[in-house]
Design a protein around this motif. Structure first.
Motif, PDB file in Angstrom:
ATOM      1  N   TYR A  32       3.759 -28.064  19.254  1.00 22.03           N
ATOM      2  CA  TYR A  32       4.456 -26.884  18.754  1.00 22.03           C
ATOM      3  C   TYR A  32       3.707 -26.268  17.578  1.00 22.03           C
ATOM      4  O   TYR A  32       3.406 -25.081  17.570  1.00 22.03           O
ATOM      5  CB  TYR A  32       5.883 -27.253  18.356  1.00 22.03           C
ATOM      6  CG  TYR A  32       6.663 -26.107  17.770  1.00 22.03           C
ATOM      7  CD1 TYR A  32       7.227 -25.143  18.596  1.00 22.03           C
ATOM      8  CD2 TYR A  32       6.830 -25.977  16.402  1.00 22.03           C
ATOM      9  CE1 TYR A  32       7.938 -24.084  18.067  1.00 22.03           C
ATOM     10  CE2 TYR A  32       7.539 -24.927  15.868  1.00 22.03           C
ATOM     11  CZ  TYR A  32       8.095 -23.989  16.701  1.00 22.03           C
ATOM     12  OH  TYR A  32       8.794 -22.927  16.177  1.00 22.03           O
ATOM     13  N   PHE A  33       3.403 -27.091  16.580  1.00 22.81           N
ATOM     14  CA  PHE A  33       2.732 -26.554  15.402  1.00 22.81           C
ATOM     15  C   PHE A  33       1.261 -26.255  15.650  1.00 22.81           C
ATOM     16  O   PHE A  33       0.700 -25.332  15.053  1.00 22.81           O
ATOM     17  CB  PHE A  33       2.918 -27.493  14.207  1.00 22.81           C
ATOM     18  CG  PHE A  33       4.302 -27.432  13.637  1.00 22.81           C
ATOM     19  CD1 PHE A  33       4.746 -26.307  12.974  1.00 22.81           C
ATOM     20  CD2 PHE A  33       5.167 -28.490  13.797  1.00 22.81           C
ATOM     21  CE1 PHE A  33       6.028 -26.229  12.465  1.00 22.81           C
ATOM     22  CE2 PHE A  33       6.452 -28.432  13.284  1.00 22.81           C
ATOM     23  CZ  PHE A  33       6.886 -27.297  12.619  1.00 22.81           C
ATOM     24  N   GLY A  34       0.602 -26.997  16.527  1.00 21.08           N
ATOM     25  CA  GLY A  34      -0.788 -26.692  16.871  1.00 21.08           C
ATOM     26  C   GLY A  34      -0.916 -25.355  17.564  1.00 21.08           C
ATOM     27  O   GLY A  34      -1.772 -24.534  17.225  1.00 21.08           O
ATOM     28  N   ILE A  35      -0.045 -25.102  18.524  1.00 30.02           N
ATOM     29  CA  ILE A  35      -0.078 -23.831  19.244  1.00 30.02           C
ATOM     30  C   ILE A  35       0.340 -22.687  18.327  1.00 30.02           C
ATOM     31  O   ILE A  35      -0.241 -21.599  18.360  1.00 30.02           O
ATOM     32  CB  ILE A  35       0.818 -23.896  20.497  1.00 30.02           C
ATOM     33  CG1 ILE A  35       0.207 -24.855  21.513  1.00 30.02           C
ATOM     34  CG2 ILE A  35       1.013 -22.525  21.121  1.00 30.02           C
ATOM     35  CD1 ILE A  35       1.105 -25.163  22.687  1.00 30.02           C
ATOM     36  N   LYS A  36       1.327 -22.937  17.476  1.00 30.73           N
ATOM     37  CA  LYS A  36       1.770 -21.902  16.539  1.00 30.73           C
ATOM     38  C   LYS A  36       0.654 -21.534  15.568  1.00 30.73           C
ATOM     39  O   LYS A  36       0.449 -20.365  15.249  1.00 30.73           O
ATOM     40  CB  LYS A  36       3.000 -22.411  15.788  1.00 30.73           C
ATOM     41  CG  LYS A  36       3.723 -21.360  15.038  1.00 30.73           C
ATOM     42  CD  LYS A  36       5.022 -21.897  14.500  1.00 30.73           C
ATOM     43  CE  LYS A  36       5.766 -20.804  13.780  1.00 30.73           C
ATOM     44  NZ  LYS A  36       7.051 -21.220  13.303  1.00 30.73           N
ATOM     45  N   GLU A  37      -0.087 -22.529  15.099  1.00 33.14           N
ATOM     46  CA  GLU A  37      -1.201 -22.272  14.181  1.00 33.14           C
ATOM     47  C   GLU A  37      -2.299 -21.458  14.862  1.00 33.14           C
ATOM     48  O   GLU A  37      -2.861 -20.542  14.268  1.00 33.14           O
ATOM     49  CB  GLU A  37      -1.761 -23.591  13.654  1.00 33.14           C
ATOM     50  CG  GLU A  37      -2.933 -23.450  12.734  1.00 33.14           C
ATOM     51  CD  GLU A  37      -2.586 -22.748  11.427  1.00 33.14           C
ATOM     52  OE1 GLU A  37      -3.483 -22.086  10.873  1.00 33.14           O
ATOM     53  OE2 GLU A  37      -1.433 -22.851  10.980  1.00 33.14           O
ATOM     54  N   ILE A  38      -2.601 -21.786  16.102  1.00 28.23           N
ATOM     55  CA  ILE A  38      -3.617 -21.032  16.843  1.00 28.23           C
ATOM     56  C   ILE A  38      -3.177 -19.589  17.026  1.00 28.23           C
ATOM     57  O   ILE A  38      -3.952 -18.653  16.848  1.00 28.23           O
ATOM     58  CB  ILE A  38      -3.905 -21.693  18.205  1.00 28.23           C
ATOM     59  CG1 ILE A  38      -4.649 -23.002  17.985  1.00 28.23           C
ATOM     60  CG2 ILE A  38      -4.694 -20.782  19.114  1.00 28.23           C
ATOM     61  CD1 ILE A  38      -4.796 -23.838  19.225  1.00 28.23           C
ATOM     62  N   LYS A  39      -1.915 -19.392  17.366  1.00 23.43           N
ATOM     63  CA  LYS A  39      -1.410 -18.032  17.564  1.00 23.43           C
ATOM     64  C   LYS A  39      -1.453 -17.244  16.259  1.00 23.43           C
ATOM     65  O   LYS A  39      -1.881 -16.092  16.241  1.00 23.43           O
ATOM     66  CB  LYS A  39       0.010 -18.067  18.114  1.00 23.43           C
ATOM     67  CG  LYS A  39       0.530 -16.691  18.430  1.00 23.43           C
ATOM     68  CD  LYS A  39       1.874 -16.729  19.080  1.00 23.43           C
ATOM     69  CE  LYS A  39       2.287 -15.298  19.400  1.00 23.43           C
ATOM     70  NZ  LYS A  39       3.591 -15.224  19.979  1.00 23.43           N
ATOM     71  N   ASN A  40      -1.022 -17.852  15.155  1.00 21.54           N
ATOM     72  CA  ASN A  40      -1.070 -17.165  13.863  1.00 21.54           C
ATOM     73  C   ASN A  40      -2.495 -16.849  13.453  1.00 21.54           C
ATOM     74  O   ASN A  40      -2.770 -15.781  12.912  1.00 21.54           O
ATOM     75  CB  ASN A  40      -0.389 -18.016  12.784  1.00 21.54           C
ATOM     76  CG  ASN A  40       1.102 -18.076  12.956  1.00 21.54           C
ATOM     77  OD1 ASN A  40       1.712 -17.242  13.623  1.00 21.54           O
ATOM     78  ND2 ASN A  40       1.719 -19.083  12.363  1.00 21.54           N
ATOM     79  N   HIS A  41      -3.417 -17.762  13.716  1.00 24.12           N
ATOM     80  CA  HIS A  41      -4.822 -17.537  13.381  1.00 24.12           C
ATOM     81  C   HIS A  41      -5.389 -16.371  14.197  1.00 24.12           C
ATOM     82  O   HIS A  41      -6.103 -15.533  13.663  1.00 24.12           O
ATOM     83  CB  HIS A  41      -5.634 -18.811  13.623  1.00 24.12           C
ATOM     84  CG  HIS A  41      -7.071 -18.688  13.279  1.00 24.12           C
ATOM     85  ND1 HIS A  41      -7.506 -18.583  11.974  1.00 24.12           N
ATOM     86  CD2 HIS A  41      -8.174 -18.651  14.057  1.00 24.12           C
ATOM     87  CE1 HIS A  41      -8.821 -18.474  11.972  1.00 24.12           C
ATOM     88  NE2 HIS A  41      -9.251 -18.527  13.224  1.00 24.12           N
ATOM     89  N   SER A  42      -5.049 -16.315  15.484  1.00 20.84           N
ATOM     90  CA  SER A  42      -5.559 -15.232  16.326  1.00 20.84           C
ATOM     91  C   SER A  42      -4.927 -13.895  15.938  1.00 20.84           C
ATOM     92  O   SER A  42      -5.579 -12.853  16.001  1.00 20.84           O
ATOM     93  CB  SER A  42      -5.335 -15.520  17.802  1.00 20.84           C
ATOM     94  OG  SER A  42      -3.956 -15.561  18.101  1.00 20.84           O
ATOM     95  N   LEU A  43      -3.648 -13.900  15.502  1.00 24.44           N
ATOM     96  CA  LEU A  43      -3.020 -12.665  15.040  1.00 24.44           C
ATOM     97  C   LEU A  43      -3.653 -12.176  13.760  1.00 24.44           C
ATOM     98  O   LEU A  43      -3.886 -10.969  13.592  1.00 24.44           O
ATOM     99  CB  LEU A  43      -1.513 -12.882  14.842  1.00 24.44           C
ATOM    100  CG  LEU A  43      -0.660 -12.999  16.085  1.00 24.44           C
ATOM    101  CD1 LEU A  43       0.788 -13.324  15.699  1.00 24.44           C
ATOM    102  CD2 LEU A  43      -0.703 -11.735  16.906  1.00 24.44           C
ATOM    103  N   ASN A  44      -3.954 -13.093  12.847  1.00 26.83           N
ATOM    104  CA  ASN A  44      -4.610 -12.699  11.586  1.00 26.83           C
ATOM    105  C   ASN A  44      -6.012 -12.177  11.839  1.00 26.83           C
ATOM    106  O   ASN A  44      -6.452 -11.240  11.178  1.00 26.83           O
ATOM    107  CB  ASN A  44      -4.661 -13.882  10.615  1.00 26.83           C
ATOM    108  CG  ASN A  44      -3.297 -14.229  10.073  1.00 26.83           C
ATOM    109  OD1 ASN A  44      -2.385 -13.403  10.071  1.00 26.83           O
ATOM    110  ND2 ASN A  44      -3.139 -15.462   9.617  1.00 26.83           N
ATOM    111  N   ARG A  45      -6.707 -12.771  12.789  1.00 31.93           N
ATOM    112  CA  ARG A  45      -8.060 -12.313  13.109  1.00 31.93           C
ATOM    113  C   ARG A  45      -8.023 -10.921  13.715  1.00 31.93           C
ATOM    114  O   ARG A  45      -8.852 -10.080  13.396  1.00 31.93           O
ATOM    115  CB  ARG A  45      -8.734 -13.278  14.065  1.00 31.93           C
ATOM    116  CG  ARG A  45     -10.195 -12.910  14.311  1.00 31.93           C
ATOM    117  CD  ARG A  45     -10.845 -13.788  15.319  1.00 31.93           C
ATOM    118  NE  ARG A  45     -10.863 -15.178  14.860  1.00 31.93           N
ATOM    119  CZ  ARG A  45     -11.268 -16.179  15.588  1.00 31.93           C
ATOM    120  NH1 ARG A  45     -11.674 -15.965  16.833  1.00 31.93           N
ATOM    121  NH2 ARG A  45     -11.271 -17.396  15.150  1.00 31.93           N
TER     122      ARG A  45
END
Length: 103
Positions: free
Chosen positions: A86-99
Motif C-alpha cells: 500500500y505505502f510502496g505503491i502510494k509513494e511511487i504514485k506521489n513521486h510520479s505526480l510530483n515529477r
C-alpha cells in the motif's frame, strides 16, 4: 470470506465485531492497492514480486479457510505485505505526480 469476513450481517458477538473492523482495514488496503496498481512500472521488481506473492497467499488461504477465527489468524500474517504494498505503491504514485508537475 477469508479477506474481509465476517461481514456486518454475520456479527453476533464482540469477537466477530472485532473481526469485522479488521476486515475493513484489509478492504481499505486492498482498494488502495488496486486503485494505484497501474502506477507500478516494470522496473519495480520488488513491488511486482510482493504483489504476486500476496495474490498467491490470498488464493491459497482463501481456498482452504472456512472459519472466521482461522481466517483472522491467517490473514494477520499477510498484513505486513499489505501495508508494504500500500505505502510502496502510494509513494511511487506521489513521486510520479510530483515529477509530472515539475515538467
Amino acid at each position: 470470506y477469508f479477506m474481509y469476513g465476517p461481514f456486518l450481517w454475520d456479527v453476533k458477538s464482540m469477537s466477530l465485531l472485532i473481526g469485522f473492523f479488521d476486515g475493513l482495514v484489509y478492504l481499505y488496503l486492498s482498494i488502495g492497492i488496486l486503485r494505484n496498481i497501474k502506477s507500478i512500472s516494470l522496473d519495480k521488481k520488488g513491488l511486482i514480486l510482493s504483489s504476486i506473492i500476496l495474490l498467491g497467499f490470498v488464493v491459497m488461504f482463501g481456498l482452504v479457510v472456512n472459519n472466521y477465527g482461522l481466517g483472522f489468524r491467517h490473514r494477520a500474517k499477510l498484513l505486513p505485505i499489505f501495508i508494504s504494498l500500500y505505502f510502496g505503491i502510494k509513494e511511487i504514485k506521489n513521486h510520479s505526480l510530483n515529477r509530472s508537475k515539475q515538467v
